[in-house]
Design a protein around this motif. Structure first.
Motif, PDB file in Angstrom:
ATOM      1  N   LYS A  95       8.059   7.851  39.432  1.00  0.00           N
ATOM      2  CA  LYS A  95       6.818   7.332  40.000  1.00  0.00           C
ATOM      3  C   LYS A  95       6.331   6.140  39.189  1.00  0.00           C
ATOM      4  O   LYS A  95       6.461   6.125  37.966  1.00  0.00           O
ATOM      5  CB  LYS A  95       5.727   8.410  40.000  1.00  0.00           C
ATOM      6  CG  LYS A  95       5.996   9.580  40.931  1.00  0.00           C
ATOM      7  CD  LYS A  95       4.836  10.563  40.893  1.00  0.00           C
ATOM      8  CE  LYS A  95       5.079  11.745  41.832  1.00  0.00           C
ATOM      9  NZ  LYS A  95       3.950  12.710  41.810  1.00  0.00           N
ATOM     10  N   ASN A  96       5.764   5.182  39.879  1.00  0.00           N
ATOM     11  CA  ASN A  96       5.089   4.061  39.209  1.00  0.00           C
ATOM     12  C   ASN A  96       5.974   3.363  38.186  1.00  0.00           C
ATOM     13  O   ASN A  96       5.589   3.149  37.046  1.00  0.00           O
ATOM     14  CB  ASN A  96       3.805   4.541  38.534  1.00  0.00           C
ATOM     15  CG  ASN A  96       2.850   5.211  39.501  1.00  0.00           C
ATOM     16  OD1 ASN A  96       2.752   4.808  40.657  1.00  0.00           O
ATOM     17  ND2 ASN A  96       2.160   6.229  39.033  1.00  0.00           N
ATOM     18  N   THR A 203      13.547   3.442  32.460  1.00  0.00           N
ATOM     19  CA  THR A 203      12.503   3.008  33.379  1.00  0.00           C
ATOM     20  C   THR A 203      11.238   2.693  32.608  1.00  0.00           C
ATOM     21  O   THR A 203      10.850   3.422  31.706  1.00  0.00           O
ATOM     22  CB  THR A 203      12.208   4.113  34.414  1.00  0.00           C
ATOM     23  OG1 THR A 203      11.826   5.311  33.724  1.00  0.00           O
ATOM     24  CG2 THR A 203      13.425   4.389  35.253  1.00  0.00           C
ATOM     25  N   LYS A 204      10.618   1.637  32.955  1.00  0.00           N
ATOM     26  CA  LYS A 204       9.368   1.234  32.317  1.00  0.00           C
ATOM     27  C   LYS A 204       8.208   1.581  33.226  1.00  0.00           C
ATOM     28  O   LYS A 204       8.145   1.149  34.373  1.00  0.00           O
ATOM     29  CB  LYS A 204       9.373  -0.271  32.039  1.00  0.00           C
ATOM     30  CG  LYS A 204       8.156  -0.737  31.234  1.00  0.00           C
ATOM     31  CD  LYS A 204       8.295  -2.206  30.889  1.00  0.00           C
ATOM     32  CE  LYS A 204       7.111  -2.675  30.054  1.00  0.00           C
ATOM     33  NZ  LYS A 204       7.211  -4.106  29.694  1.00  0.00           N
ATOM     34  N   LYS A 205       7.291   2.391  32.695  1.00  0.00           N
ATOM     35  CA  LYS A 205       6.209   2.865  33.550  1.00  0.00           C
ATOM     36  C   LYS A 205       5.152   1.778  33.741  1.00  0.00           C
ATOM     37  O   LYS A 205       4.926   0.939  32.876  1.00  0.00           O
ATOM     38  CB  LYS A 205       5.572   4.116  32.961  1.00  0.00           C
ATOM     39  CG  LYS A 205       4.673   3.889  31.749  1.00  0.00           C
ATOM     40  CD  LYS A 205       4.040   5.206  31.333  1.00  0.00           C
ATOM     41  CE  LYS A 205       3.100   4.995  30.153  1.00  0.00           C
ATOM     42  NZ  LYS A 205       2.469   6.248  29.708  1.00  0.00           N
ATOM     43  N   ILE A 206       4.496   1.834  34.910  1.00  0.00           N
ATOM     44  CA  ILE A 206       3.322   1.010  35.179  1.00  0.00           C
ATOM     45  C   ILE A 206       2.072   1.838  34.904  1.00  0.00           C
ATOM     46  O   ILE A 206       1.115   1.382  34.312  1.00  0.00           O
ATOM     47  CB  ILE A 206       3.348   0.488  36.633  1.00  0.00           C
ATOM     48  CG1 ILE A 206       4.582  -0.390  36.825  1.00  0.00           C
ATOM     49  CG2 ILE A 206       2.083  -0.279  36.959  1.00  0.00           C
ATOM     50  CD1 ILE A 206       4.809  -0.807  38.257  1.00  0.00           C
ATOM     51  N   ALA A 207       2.096   3.094  35.312  1.00  0.00           N
ATOM     52  CA  ALA A 207       0.982   4.001  35.053  1.00  0.00           C
ATOM     53  C   ALA A 207       1.502   5.428  35.179  1.00  0.00           C
ATOM     54  O   ALA A 207       2.472   5.692  35.893  1.00  0.00           O
ATOM     55  CB  ALA A 207      -0.153   3.758  36.048  1.00  0.00           C
ATOM     56  N   LEU A 211       9.001   9.437  34.708  1.00  0.00           N
ATOM     57  CA  LEU A 211      10.186  10.244  34.982  1.00  0.00           C
ATOM     58  C   LEU A 211       9.874  11.710  34.762  1.00  0.00           C
ATOM     59  O   LEU A 211       9.234  12.084  33.773  1.00  0.00           O
ATOM     60  CB  LEU A 211      11.341   9.819  34.062  1.00  0.00           C
ATOM     61  CG  LEU A 211      12.582  10.732  34.072  1.00  0.00           C
ATOM     62  CD1 LEU A 211      13.265  10.684  35.437  1.00  0.00           C
ATOM     63  CD2 LEU A 211      13.546  10.318  32.964  1.00  0.00           C
ATOM     64  N   SER A 212      10.351  12.541  35.690  1.00  0.00           N
ATOM     65  CA  SER A 212      10.276  13.987  35.509  1.00  0.00           C
ATOM     66  C   SER A 212      11.597  14.606  35.927  1.00  0.00           C
ATOM     67  O   SER A 212      12.298  14.088  36.804  1.00  0.00           O
ATOM     68  CB  SER A 212       9.124  14.579  36.319  1.00  0.00           C
ATOM     69  OG  SER A 212       9.324  14.372  37.697  1.00  0.00           O
ATOM     70  N   VAL A 213      11.947  15.711  35.276  1.00  0.00           N
ATOM     71  CA  VAL A 213      13.182  16.429  35.566  1.00  0.00           C
ATOM     72  C   VAL A 213      12.819  17.896  35.761  1.00  0.00           C
ATOM     73  O   VAL A 213      12.151  18.495  34.903  1.00  0.00           O
ATOM     74  CB  VAL A 213      14.205  16.289  34.420  1.00  0.00           C
ATOM     75  CG1 VAL A 213      15.516  16.983  34.786  1.00  0.00           C
ATOM     76  CG2 VAL A 213      14.457  14.827  34.083  1.00  0.00           C
ATOM     77  N   GLU A 214      13.267  18.479  36.889  1.00  0.00           N
ATOM     78  CA  GLU A 214      12.946  19.872  37.171  1.00  0.00           C
ATOM     79  C   GLU A 214      13.993  20.819  36.628  1.00  0.00           C
ATOM     80  O   GLU A 214      13.666  21.883  36.114  1.00  0.00           O
ATOM     81  CB  GLU A 214      12.796  20.078  38.676  1.00  0.00           C
ATOM     82  CG  GLU A 214      11.594  19.347  39.265  1.00  0.00           C
ATOM     83  CD  GLU A 214      11.466  19.602  40.749  1.00  0.00           C
ATOM     84  OE1 GLU A 214      12.259  20.418  41.293  1.00  0.00           O
ATOM     85  OE2 GLU A 214      10.582  18.995  41.377  1.00  0.00           O
TER      86      GLU A 214
END
Length: 825
Positions: A95-96, A203-207, A211-214
């Protein structure tokens, strides 16, 4: 227990994975983050870096870092490189994020220099990348294909299948989003996949959380379970034993608030485990510290530290060694751990063969860029976690050695994220002010809380500090003494209380680097501090306290001389370095005058190259000896080559090695350099990390204290030494080994001798005072029944003989002209 997922189907439409070896065992590994307590540390099967950028929270593994690089290595299951198959599946979400990021897995992660080491793989390894880019591509090694136009990264699954047969490796990756959109990419390799599997985030976040891993699942005949690769939850332990008081630190990772907050200590008694103590985990340093009085030091005692997490009981076992008595005490001296040569495997294996009775890590157990990523200075909680992640590298490398022998560990400048440290009694300096002239400012940049975490993790197992009160800034101190094996070690800081160079020099840039000849008086002032008043008070008491010890040693971070001449990759010549212990001279001389009264030897590190030096105060060689140990792994290079720049010398030793003899440094110190181990100039051309460490003069020191003969043997062991060689000199630097006597640590020339003292009690304690001034001249435990004291000025002397409880005082003792005169004591 980890969640075991159902096997996932073949990604290949109509193609088998190849011919399998029926005898080969199929292993599996599955982990679901649901139901786990929220915490930073995700489990002993994994290693995350940077530590501070990952979280196990809300049933997912999340990357929360401000940067765009992070990795999670699976430690306990490795790809063998043998013929067989391998399947892998993971559910992820993005996300983002920016349009230029990538996320996926590296397969077969290995280090080129040390391919058998998982520790090396985690910090220097490379593998085959398999994953996606946020710009809309599926990536398998060098091959890329475009993902469907509406592919959603909010929740997607990566499936990987690998087969290895007939020297060919076939790979396929299938990527499916939450709406069923998918792509498949295939590739063939001529090389097998061997090594670790690692989640890679780029990945570089914007907000928010990018990243998430389940969950994560792996299985196949190419997968091998190696449970001994696990790291944690008790990462390692360190202990000291002094005056029959045992102190142990158990180092844990950042556990969660809902996890157990207690560690149990068990001791083996009559081959049965008995609970000895329980300790609460410090929630900043994540240490549990145990202290046991009245320890029977004559016996070897196995111990284990026990901790329960996620419903599992974990044990970490070690041994409290029996204390050597009236024997040779072998002392390992180590310093400076730049990660270029991590995990230092050849050195660690040699150190284990050397089998020292004690270990001393004198500082720079980490550097700011260790691990291959930058540290975080702020906010405070992040700086602490950033430190811990790099600190854990140290324990992973040396933990198996430290758990079985007393270990002394002291922080230096890089441990608190400063390239140079003039501590100014714990004074604080703002990050903004420090950035203006970094290496000129005195004071600590990091917060007291962060510095105290460093102190607790590294020094929490040391005996109680001499000064238990905090400094005005709130920082703790750790200087203390340790009595072990007939030896007394004063453990001090030569950084915390030292004045900064801006007090004495003005200007811009590196004013700590002296680039032209100066008069020593230009760099001196009565207002400067070296060890500080409290540490001097401590040393004054230590010099006179000889209960149950025969020899004394001062342990500090750096040597009290400026003997390095050339600095940095460009090999720049400097007339002097104010970061060395050779400055400030006046205050440094006061320390040397004090410790030579006890014939104290000095061990240190920091300089990145080994030295053996005899100090001078008023005239050549009138003080004691020091051994500066080699760096475990040299980063910033230095050389001690005064002959290259035509510095005059006298009194070259009989071995006639270059760059040895008496040299006067820019601060006015007349240093007798007996030996120096210099780097090779061509180290930058070496690609093998371990060979490069050897070329940069890396290694470790060994000091053997013979408490019976009162001798001190110094050895400097090269990084790639072969200790099985018949000619041990090939393993050491030129000039080593050297053996000196305890009495050689007072080089003053005698004005005369007092009568020969004949003691009724063997190995008696003797203190000599100038009767008029009351000044202590010498404190020593004599060897045998006779001793011929030398004195250094005319006058009457008072002798105090025996232990405190039964002292005998003899007054009005004068210099004698009769070489055979005996005084019964």
């Amino acid at each position: 227990m980890p969640f075991i997922s159902t096997p996932f189907g073949s990604v290949f439409a109509n193609e088998s994975l190849g011919v399998f070896n029926e005898v080969q065992k199929s292993d599996s590994f599955s982990y679901d983050f649901k139901g786990k307590n929220d915490r930073i540390w995700i489990g002993n099967d994994f290693l995350t870096k940077p530590l501070e950028d990952w979280r196990q929270q809300d049933g997912k593994l999340t990357f929360t870092g401000a940067g765009n690089e992070g990795s999670v290595y699976v430690l306990t299951h490795v790809l063998t490189g043998l013929e067989g198959n391998f399947k892998m599946q993971a559910s992820l979400g993005l996300k983002n994020v920016s349009e230029e990021g990538i996320v996926g897995f590296s397969l077969g992660v290995q280090d080129k220099t040390d391919p058998s080491s998982i520790k090396a793989a985690c910090y220097h390894g490379e593998g085959l990348f398999v994953g996606v880019s946020t710009s809309g591509k599926a990536i398998l090694g060098e091959k890329e294909i475009k993902l469907p136009n509406d592919f959603s990264f909010e929740r997607f699954t990566i499936k990987i299948e690998v087969s290895n047969a007939n020297s060919r490796t076939k790979l396929a990756m299938n990527v499916i989003d939450g709406n069923g959109l998918e792509s498949t990419i295939e590739e063939q390799l001529d090389t097998p996949l061997k090594g670790l599997v690692a989640l890679q985030n780029g990945t570089k976040k914007i907000a928010g959380v990018p990243l998430s891993v389940e969950n994560l699942s792996m299985e196949g005949t190419m997968l091998e379970s190696v449970p001994e690769n696990s790291f944690g939850p008790i990462l390692w332990s360190m202990y000291t034993l002094s005056n029959n008081i045992l102190k142990i630190t158990a180092q844990l990772p950042p556990i969660g608030e809902k996890d157990s907050q207690k560690v149990q200590l068990y001791l083996s008694q009559n081959r049965k485990w008995k609970k000895a103590a329980s300790a609460t985990i410090d929630t900043d340093a994540y240490t549990a510290i145990f202290s046991i009085d009245d320890w029977n030091a004559s016996e070897e005692v196995p111990y284990k530290l026990v901790y329960k997490i996620d419903g599992e009981r974990h044990e970490y076992k070690g041994t409290i060694a029996n204390e050597p008595k009236n024997e040779i005490l072998k002392f390992g001296a180590l310093t400076c751990q730049h990660y270029d040569a991590y995990p230092y495997r050849p050195l660690v294996e040699n150190l284990e063969k050397s089998n020292p009775d004690m270990l001393y890590f004198s500082g720079d157990q980490l550097y700011e860029y260790n691990g291959g990523y930058h540290m975080k200075r702020e906010p405070e909680d992040m700086s602490i976690l950033s430190y811990l992640g790099k600190w854990y590298m140290f324990g992973w490398a040396f933990g198996n050695l430290m758990k079985n022998r007393p270990t002394i560990c002291t922080p230096d400048d890089h441990d608190v994220f400063q390239g140079n440290l003039w501590g100014e009694n714990g004074e604080l300096i703002s990050l903004e002010d420090w950035k203006k002239s970094r290496d000129a400012h005195g004071g600590f940049v990091q917060t007291p809380k962060m510095v105290n975490v460093v102190n607790k993790t590294q020094c929490g197992h040391l005996p109680a500090p001499f000064n238990k009160e905090k400094l005005p800034s709130g920082m703790t101190t750790w200087y203390t003494d340790i009595n072990y094996g007939g030896m007394s070690f004063a453990v001090i800081s030569d950084r915390i209380f030292k004045s900064g160079p801006e007090i004495i020099r003005k200007g811009d840039g590196r004013i700590d680097h002296i680039k032209k000849r100066l008069s020593p008086n230009e760099l001196e002032s009565n207002e400067l501090s070296f060890l500080g008043e409290n540490q001097m008070e401590f040393l004054e008491k230590w010099v006179e306290d000889w209960q149950n010890v025969s020899m004394k040693v001062l342990l500090s971070q750096t040597l009290f001389a400026n003997v390095g001449t050339h600095h940095g990759n460009e090999k720049q010549f400097l007339h002097g370095d104010m970061d060395s212990g050779g400055w400030p001279k006046q205050q440094r001389d006061e320390v040397l005058r004090l410790i030579r009264k006890a014939n104290a030897f000095h061990i240190n590190g920091d300089q990145h190259l080994p030295f053996m030096v005899k100090y001078a105060i008023d005239e050549s060689q009138d003080a004691g000896w020091t051994f500066c140990s080699p760096a475990i792994s040299t980063g910033y290079p230095r050389w001690g080559q005064p002959d290259l720049v035509n510095i005059p010398y006298t009194n070259r030793p009989a071995h006639n090695l270059p760059n040895t003899g008496n040299y006067r440094d820019v601060f006015g110190n007349d240093n007798f350099i007996y030996a120096v181990g210099n780097p090779d100039d061509d180290f930058s051309e070496e690609s093998n990390r371990y060979k490069k460490a050897q070329k940069k003069a890396s290694g470790y020191g060994l000091v053997s204290f013979n408490t019976k003969d009162r001798t001190i043997k110094m050895e400097a062991i090269r990084f790639l030494a072969n200790l099985e060689l018949d000619k041990p000199e090939q393993n050491t630097y030129p000039g080593w080994p050297l053996t000196i006597h305890q009495l050689d640590n007072d080089g003053r020339k005698a004005v005369g001798y007092l009568p020969i003292l004949n003691f009724k009690k063997v190995n008696s304690l003797l203190k000599i005072y100038h009767q008029e001034t009351g000044e202590l001249i010498q404190a020593i435990r004599v060897s045998g029944n006779e001793f011929k004291p030398k004195v250094f000025e005319l006058g009457m002397y008072t002798l105090v003989i025996g232990e405190v409880s039964e002292e005998k005082k003899i007054t009005d003792v004068n210099i004698t002209n009769d070489p055979n005169e005996i005084l019964e004591c």
